[in-house]
Motif scaffolding. Structure first.
Motif, PDB file in Angstrom:
ATOM      1  N   SER A 210       0.829  -1.208   0.000  1.00 47.86           N
ATOM      2  CA  SER A 210       0.000   0.000   0.000  1.00 47.86           C
ATOM      3  C   SER A 210       0.864   1.259   0.000  1.00 47.86           C
ATOM      4  O   SER A 210       0.521   2.257  -0.656  1.00 47.86           O
ATOM      5  CB  SER A 210      -0.943   0.005   1.210  1.00 47.86           C
ATOM      6  N   ASP A 211       1.998   1.222   0.722  1.00 47.77           N
ATOM      7  CA  ASP A 211       2.882   2.379   0.739  1.00 47.77           C
ATOM      8  C   ASP A 211       3.593   2.549  -0.603  1.00 47.77           C
ATOM      9  O   ASP A 211       3.814   3.679  -1.061  1.00 47.77           O
ATOM     10  CB  ASP A 211       3.919   2.249   1.855  1.00 47.77           C
ATOM     11  N   LYS A 212       3.938   1.446  -1.250  1.00 44.46           N
ATOM     12  CA  LYS A 212       4.558   1.528  -2.570  1.00 44.46           C
ATOM     13  C   LYS A 212       3.597   2.148  -3.573  1.00 44.46           C
ATOM     14  O   LYS A 212       3.992   2.966  -4.411  1.00 44.46           O
ATOM     15  CB  LYS A 212       4.992   0.130  -3.025  1.00 44.46           C
ATOM     16  N   VAL A 213       2.332   1.764  -3.478  1.00 47.54           N
ATOM     17  CA  VAL A 213       1.316   2.349  -4.358  1.00 47.54           C
ATOM     18  C   VAL A 213       1.179   3.840  -4.083  1.00 47.54           C
ATOM     19  O   VAL A 213       1.083   4.656  -5.004  1.00 47.54           O
ATOM     20  CB  VAL A 213      -0.030   1.622  -4.179  1.00 47.54           C
ATOM     21  N   ARG A 214       1.185   4.215  -2.799  1.00 51.04           N
ATOM     22  CA  ARG A 214       1.077   5.630  -2.443  1.00 51.04           C
ATOM     23  C   ARG A 214       2.240   6.432  -3.008  1.00 51.04           C
ATOM     24  O   ARG A 214       2.068   7.573  -3.446  1.00 51.04           O
ATOM     25  CB  ARG A 214       1.024   5.789  -0.922  1.00 51.04           C
ATOM     26  N   ALA A 215       3.445   5.854  -2.972  1.00 46.89           N
ATOM     27  CA  ALA A 215       4.617   6.557  -3.497  1.00 46.89           C
ATOM     28  C   ALA A 215       4.482   6.798  -4.995  1.00 46.89           C
ATOM     29  O   ALA A 215       4.786   7.885  -5.495  1.00 46.89           O
ATOM     30  CB  ALA A 215       5.882   5.766  -3.196  1.00 46.89           C
ATOM     31  N   LEU A 216       4.023   5.797  -5.722  1.00 48.80           N
ATOM     32  CA  LEU A 216       3.831   5.953  -7.164  1.00 48.80           C
ATOM     33  C   LEU A 216       2.713   6.954  -7.456  1.00 48.80           C
ATOM     34  O   LEU A 216       2.827   7.782  -8.370  1.00 48.80           O
ATOM     35  CB  LEU A 216       3.522   4.599  -7.795  1.00 48.80           C
ATOM     36  N   GLU A 217       1.642   6.890  -6.688  1.00 45.97           N
ATOM     37  CA  GLU A 217       0.544   7.840  -6.873  1.00 45.97           C
ATOM     38  C   GLU A 217       1.000   9.261  -6.587  1.00 45.97           C
ATOM     39  O   GLU A 217       0.604  10.204  -7.292  1.00 45.97           O
ATOM     40  CB  GLU A 217      -0.627   7.460  -5.973  1.00 45.97           C
ATOM     41  N   ALA A 218       1.827   9.421  -5.551  1.00 47.01           N
ATOM     42  CA  ALA A 218       2.317  10.755  -5.203  1.00 47.01           C
ATOM     43  C   ALA A 218       3.227  11.303  -6.293  1.00 47.01           C
ATOM     44  O   ALA A 218       3.150  12.494  -6.646  1.00 47.01           O
ATOM     45  CB  ALA A 218       3.048  10.708  -3.864  1.00 47.01           C
ATOM     46  N   LEU A 219       4.097  10.459  -6.850  1.00 50.61           N
ATOM     47  CA  LEU A 219       4.950  10.893  -7.953  1.00 50.61           C
ATOM     48  C   LEU A 219       4.112  11.266  -9.173  1.00 50.61           C
ATOM     49  O   LEU A 219       4.423  12.221  -9.894  1.00 50.61           O
ATOM     50  CB  LEU A 219       5.961   9.806  -8.311  1.00 50.61           C
ATOM     51  N   ASP A 220       3.045  10.531  -9.393  1.00 51.94           N
ATOM     52  CA  ASP A 220       2.133  10.859 -10.486  1.00 51.94           C
ATOM     53  C   ASP A 220       1.470  12.211 -10.246  1.00 51.94           C
ATOM     54  O   ASP A 220       1.320  13.025 -11.167  1.00 51.94           O
ATOM     55  CB  ASP A 220       1.080   9.755 -10.614  1.00 51.94           C
ATOM     56  N   THR A 221       1.100  12.481  -8.999  1.00 48.71           N
ATOM     57  CA  THR A 221       0.462  13.746  -8.648  1.00 48.71           C
ATOM     58  C   THR A 221       1.354  14.933  -8.970  1.00 48.71           C
ATOM     59  O   THR A 221       0.869  15.998  -9.385  1.00 48.71           O
ATOM     60  CB  THR A 221       0.093  13.762  -7.146  1.00 48.71           C
TER      61      THR A 221
END
Length: 255
Positions: A114-125
Motif C-alpha cells: 500500500s505504501d509503494k502504491v502511495r509513493a507511485l501515486e504521489a509521484l504521479d500527482t
C-alpha cells in the motif's frame, strides 16, 4: 472546526522576538500563503505549527488538538528539499512512510504494498511518475522539490506546510512547483500553508494571505484585499513598476 488555530503565539530566541502575539485561523481545505521578508517570522510560524519549534507563549491547535510535538497528520516541504541524492525519486518518496515502517526497510524497498502504491501515486500527482527510477541527485532543483512534495504526500497528511519551497528556483520552475503544490492540495482535500517571498507568485496561486512583519500579523485577508498599500506595508518601499512587470511575467519581485 478550523484545521489550524493559532492563539497569541509568541516565540523568542534569546533577546530576539521571532513571533509576537500572532493569532489567526485557517479553515479546512484552504490554501493559505504566508508573506513577508526574510526574518519576518514565516519559518518560525510554520515550525511551531508542525511541532518542530515550541512557542514561548501562546498555543497552536491542529484539528482542535493542541500541538505539543511533531504530528503525523502534518507534513512539511522544506526549502532545501532534504532528499537523498543517491536514491531514486521513488525511494525518496517512500521515505514519507517512515512513520509506518523503519528506515532500513524503506531503503531496501520492503515497505507494504500500500505504501509503494502511495509513493507511485504521489509521484504521479507531481508529474514525475515517468522519472520514478531516476537518481534524485541528477534531477533539476524543481524536480527535486517535487520529489519532496511527493514524499510529504506519502505521509498521508491532512495539513501540508511548505517553507519557502521555491526560494532557490528560477521563475519557470517556481511556477511549476507551485502549480503542483496547489493541485496536490486540491486533489487530496488538504489544508495548506505556504510561506513565500514572491508577491506575484503568491497572488497567482494563493486564496488567503497572512502577512508578517517583524513577527507580527500586519495583514490577514483574501486576494481582492491584497492591495499595493498592503504590499508596501509588508515589503517597505517596493518598486511598483518592477512589481507590475513581475505580475506580467517579465520579472520576479522578492523580499
Amino acid at each position: 472546526m478550523s484545521a489550524i488555530r493559532v492563539e497569541n503565539l509568541t516565540k523568542r530566541f534569546g533577546e530576539t522576538v521571532a513571533l509576537d502575539d500572532v493569532s489567526f485561523e485557517v479553515p479546512e481545505g484552504e490554501f493559505a500563503i504566508v508573506l513577508g521578508v526574510s526574518g519576518s517570522g514565516k519559518s518560525t510560524l510554520l515550525r511551531c505549527i508542525n511541532g518542530l519549534t515550541h512557542p514561548t507563549d501562546g498555543q497552536v491547535f491542529v484539528q482542535g488538538d493542541p500541538v505539543t510535538s511533531h504530528r503525523d497528520d502534518v507534513a512539511m516541504v522544506f526549502q532545501q528539499h532534504n532528499i537523498i541524492g543517491g536514491m531514486s525519486a521513488y525511494s525518496n518518496a517512500l521515505t514519507g512512510a517512515l512513520g509506518r515502517t523503519d528506515l532500513l526497510r524503506s531503503v531496501l524497498r520492503l515497505n507494504k504494498r500500500s505504501d509503494k502504491v502511495r509513493a507511485l501515486e504521489a509521484l504521479d500527482t507531481v508529474g514525475l511518475l515517468g522519472e520514478a527510477e531516476q537518481r534524485a541527485g541528477r534531477m533539476s532543483g524543481g524536480q527535486q522539490q517535487r520529489v519532496g512534495i511527493a514524499r510529504a504526500l506519502v505521509q498521508e497528511p491532512d495539513i501540508l506546510l511548505a517553507d519557502e519551497p521555491v526560494a532557490s528556483l528560477d521563475p519557470g520552475s517556481s511556477q511549476t512547483v507551485m502549480r503542483y503544490l496547489r493541485g496536490a492540495a486540491e486533489e487530496r482535500g488538504l489544508t495548506a500553508m505556504i510561506s513565500l517571498h514572491q508577491v506575484n507568485l503568491a497572488r497567482q496561486f494563493g486564496e488567503r494571505f497572512i502577512g508578517l512583519a517583524d513577527g507580527e500579523v500586519v495583514f490577514d485577508g483574501y486576494s481582492d484585499e491584497l492591495t499595493f498599500d498592503v504590499i508596501d506595508r509588508l515589503y517597505g518601499g517596493i518598486d511598483m513598476e518592477e512589481f507590475l512587470a513581475g505580475e506580467n511575467g517579465h520579472s520576479e519581485v522578492t523580499g
